[in-house]
Each structure stands twice: as C-alpha cells, then as structure tokens.
Design a protein around this motif. Structure first.
Motif, short mmCIF file in Angstrom:
data_model
loop_
_atom_site.label_atom_id
_atom_site.label_comp_id
_atom_site.label_asym_id
_atom_site.label_seq_id
_atom_site.Cartn_x
_atom_site.Cartn_y
_atom_site.Cartn_z
N ILE A 67 28.71 -3.23 -1.67
CA ILE A 67 28.16 -4.26 -2.20
C ILE A 67 26.59 -4.26 -2.89
CG2 ILE A 67 28.13 -6.77 -2.21
CD1 ILE A 67 30.91 -6.60 -0.83
N ALA A 68 26.07 -4.28 -1.66
CA ALA A 68 24.51 -4.10 -2.05
C ALA A 68 23.98 -3.03 -2.95
CB ALA A 68 23.65 -4.01 -0.60
N TRP A 69 24.82 -1.90 -2.61
CA TRP A 69 24.55 -0.63 -3.42
C TRP A 69 24.63 -0.96 -5.10
CZ3 TRP A 69 27.25 2.37 -6.87
CH2 TRP A 69 26.64 3.49 -7.30
N ARG A 70 25.97 -1.46 -5.16
CA ARG A 70 26.56 -1.55 -6.61
C ARG A 70 25.54 -2.51 -7.47
NH1 ARG A 70 32.10 -4.39 -5.30
NH2 ARG A 70 32.11 -2.70 -3.98
N TYR A 71 25.10 -3.33 -6.90
CA TYR A 71 24.30 -4.59 -7.58
C TYR A 71 22.89 -3.87 -7.75
CZ TYR A 71 21.31 -8.61 -8.19
OH TYR A 71 20.25 -9.50 -8.94
N GLN A 72 22.33 -3.14 -6.97
CA GLN A 72 21.09 -2.48 -7.23
C GLN A 72 21.26 -1.48 -8.28
OE1 GLN A 72 19.14 -0.91 -3.87
NE2 GLN A 72 17.34 -0.41 -4.81
N ALA A 73 22.47 -0.49 -8.20
CA ALA A 73 22.61 0.54 -9.24
C ALA A 73 22.71 -0.11 -10.49
CB ALA A 73 23.78 1.36 -8.72
N GLU A 74 23.43 -1.23 -10.79
CA GLU A 74 23.65 -1.84 -12.05
C GLU A 74 22.45 -2.25 -12.67
OE1 GLU A 74 26.66 -4.99 -11.37
OE2 GLU A 74 28.18 -3.55 -11.10
N GLN A 75 21.44 -2.69 -11.92
CA GLN A 75 20.16 -3.13 -12.45
C GLN A 75 19.32 -1.78 -12.76
OE1 GLN A 75 18.97 -6.24 -12.92
NE2 GLN A 75 21.16 -6.96 -12.47
N ILE A 76 19.36 -0.96 -11.95
CA ILE A 76 18.63 0.28 -12.39
C ILE A 76 19.23 1.06 -13.66
CG2 ILE A 76 18.05 2.72 -11.51
CD1 ILE A 76 17.79 1.42 -8.69
N VAL A 77 20.37 1.10 -13.74
CA VAL A 77 21.24 1.86 -14.89
C VAL A 77 20.71 1.20 -16.05
CG1 VAL A 77 23.16 2.28 -15.97
CG2 VAL A 77 22.91 3.17 -13.65
N THR A 78 20.76 -0.22 -16.17
CA THR A 78 20.83 -1.36 -17.35
C THR A 78 19.07 -1.01 -17.65
OG1 THR A 78 22.18 -2.72 -16.61
CG2 THR A 78 20.73 -3.59 -17.95
N ASP A 79 18.13 -1.11 -16.73
CA ASP A 79 16.97 -0.99 -16.99
C ASP A 79 16.57 0.40 -17.75
OD1 ASP A 79 16.61 -3.43 -16.11
OD2 ASP A 79 15.52 -2.76 -14.11
N PHE A 80 17.12 1.44 -17.09
CA PHE A 80 17.02 2.84 -17.46
C PHE A 80 17.26 3.09 -19.12
CE2 PHE A 80 17.82 7.30 -18.15
CZ PHE A 80 16.82 7.91 -17.60
N ILE A 81 18.46 2.58 -19.29
CA ILE A 81 18.95 2.30 -20.71
C ILE A 81 17.94 1.75 -21.66
CG2 ILE A 81 20.78 1.72 -22.20
CD1 ILE A 81 22.75 2.16 -19.95
N ASN A 82 17.68 0.46 -21.40
CA ASN A 82 16.75 -0.23 -22.15
C ASN A 82 15.30 0.60 -22.41
OD1 ASN A 82 18.45 -2.01 -22.63
ND2 ASN A 82 17.97 -3.47 -20.76
N THR A 83 14.97 1.38 -21.39
CA THR A 83 13.54 1.77 -21.38
C THR A 83 13.63 3.14 -22.39
OG1 THR A 83 12.99 1.04 -19.36
CG2 THR A 83 11.74 2.90 -20.05
N ASN A 84 14.71 3.90 -22.16
CA ASN A 84 14.93 5.42 -22.74
C ASN A 84 15.59 5.32 -24.09
OD1 ASN A 84 13.69 7.39 -20.51
ND2 ASN A 84 14.78 5.66 -19.48
N ILE A 85 16.31 4.32 -24.40
CA ILE A 85 16.73 4.69 -25.55
C ILE A 85 15.94 4.24 -26.69
CG2 ILE A 85 17.41 1.92 -25.84
CD1 ILE A 85 19.94 4.81 -26.51
N ASN A 86 15.94 4.96 -27.82
CA ASN A 86 15.14 4.94 -28.93
C ASN A 86 15.59 4.45 -30.47
OD1 ASN A 86 16.76 7.10 -29.68
ND2 ASN A 86 15.23 8.85 -29.47
N ASP A 87 16.85 3.75 -30.11
CA ASP A 87 17.33 3.03 -31.04
C ASP A 87 17.49 1.51 -30.70
OD1 ASP A 87 18.77 1.95 -33.33
OD2 ASP A 87 20.47 3.15 -32.88
N PRO A 88 16.68 0.67 -31.30
CA PRO A 88 16.67 -0.73 -30.95
C PRO A 88 17.82 -1.43 -31.31
CG PRO A 88 15.01 -0.53 -32.69
CD PRO A 88 15.55 0.85 -32.26
N ALA A 89 18.82 -0.71 -32.23
CA ALA A 89 20.10 -1.39 -32.42
C ALA A 89 21.39 -0.98 -31.57
CB ALA A 89 20.33 -0.86 -33.81
#
Length: 255
Positions: free
Chosen positions: A169-191
């Motif tokens: 439960i503790a891991w999944r919350y942290q993993a969801e935050q990290i994956v979301t932040d990584f997508i927002n940081t590394n996607i080069n299409d704002p759409a």
C-alpha cells in the motif's frame, strides 16, 4: 470309746488322701504348663519376621508383628504417600482430552494471505473498469483491444502478491506519484493526456492519449533508459485512431 477312736482314724486317713491328691494334680498342671511354654515361643520365633535394628528404628509393626506400617505425619503429602505405600499396585493416571474435547484453532490470516486476497478482488474489479474506460475512448475497437490487453498484460494474466499488504500500500502510492511525475517531465507533446496511472504489487499501468504517436514512443524509450524507481521493464500497447491520434496502454514492472 473304742468306736470313737476308729472313727477318728478313718477321718484322718481320708483328709490325708485328699490333700495328697490335690497337690499331685496341681503339680501335674504346672509341669504341663512349663513344658508347653517353650514350644509356643519357638513357634512365635518362626513366624515373626527378621527385623534389623535400623529397620525397627524407621518402621513400626502392627499388633501381630507381621506387616510394616509407615508412620503418618500431619501433612497431606505423607497421607498421599501412605496411600501409595499401602497399595503398591496403584498407578497414577494422566487425563487426556478426547477428540470431542479438543478444539481446532483457526488458521491465522497472515499479511501475505491478505495481499493475495486483495489482489484477487482487485483483479476482478480492474478487468471491468478497464473495459469500460476503453469503450469510452476506443468505441467499437474496444472489444478487440481489450482482448489484446487481457492476453498481454501481467496485471490480468498472472498477477502475484509477493509483497505484504501494508508494504505494498505504501509502495503503490509512491510509485503512482513517481510515474505520473516522470510522464509529465519527459513527454514532449503538451497535448498528451494522462487517463490513468494505477500501481499494485510491483506493477503499474499508465494509459495515455494524444495526437502525436512519436511522442509516446519517445516516452517509452526514456522509461527504459532512466529506469525510475528501480524500473525493470516497460511494455507499450498502441492503438492508432483514424485521425492518427493514439491510445497507449503502458505496462511498467518494477524490481
């Protein structure tokens, strides 16, 4: 006068004979008693047990001198010992519970079993939720894509609960935050739109949609290059729409 003298002699002779007979009978009785007494003592000596002085000191005998009797004290333990002493054949018994009296203890529910139960229930809900989300985005193509995802996604084919529930439960919350932040940081299409990020038991699902498929491909490459949060593998499943926009189902597995 003559007759009186004769009468006196007769009475004297009778008294003398009576006295002599009485003494003889008494003498005979005393003699018989003295002769029988040694025999009685000899018989008693034969029947009486041989007891050493040490034994006589520690044990008492009954009135006949035949059976040793262990003296009792005032405490209960000696009374119990006397009972055992007087009955050497008695044996102590231990009470055992019968099968009917035995109680079966319930098997405790461990953390691992809770994690497996939660994962099984989650998988059933997840399958229905995923299909509904795909219908909203893909329309008629949702059935085909759902079959493809169901056969390739480890979240639907072979999920395993290897992490205890409270840790996961503790891991999944942290993993969801990290994956979301990584997508927002590394996607080069704002759409690009993140439809959902969901994680459980060292696996994450990320669904995205956007107008430029190349941008999604580059995102997958960055995941494999940087391996955030101890990432092990990234597996993309694409669906390209008629207007060249895409729907991406990205499976991420972690160590």
């Amino acid at each position: 006068m003559k007759y009186g003298l004769v009468l006196i002699l007769i009475l004297g002779a009778f008294s003398l004979g009576y006295w002599t007979g009485t003494n003889q009978a008494a003498s005979d009785i005393d003699s018989n008693t003295k002769q029988d007494k040694p025999n009685a003592l000899t018989q008693q000596d034969v029947e009486a047990p041989s007891v050493s002085p040490q034994t006589r000191k520690n044990e008492h005998y009954d009135a006949d001198g035949l059976q040793p009797v262990k003296p009792l004290s005032n405490n209960g333990s000696d009374m119990f010992a006397e009972s055992e002493y007087s009955n050497p054949d008695s044996t102590s018994t231990t009470r055992t519970n019968s099968p009917q009296e035995a109680t079966t203890k319930p098997t405790p529910i461990t953390t691992d079993s809770l994690a497996r139960r939660e994962l099984k229930e989650w998988q059933e809900r997840y399958s229905e939720d995923l299909k509904a989300r795909m219908q909203d985005v893909l329309g008629e193509a949702s059935d085909f894509m759902f079959d493809k995802v169901s056969s390739e996604s480890p979240l639907l084919t072979k999920p395993t609960a290897e992490t205890p529930l409270e840790t996961d439960i503790a891991w999944r919350y942290q993993a969801e935050q990290i994956v979301t932040d990584f997508i927002n940081t590394n996607i080069n299409d704002p759409a690009t739109e993140i439809l959902q990020v969901m994680c459980i038991q060292k696996m994450c699902e990320a669904t995205l949609t956007g107008p430029a498929q190349q941008s999604a491909i580059e995102l997958h490459i960055e995941f494999m290059k940087q391996k955030p949060f101890d990432l092990n593998n990234s597996s993309p499943i694409f669906f390209v729409k008629e207007d060249d926009s895409y729907w991406l189902y990205l499976i991420l597995t972690f160590n």
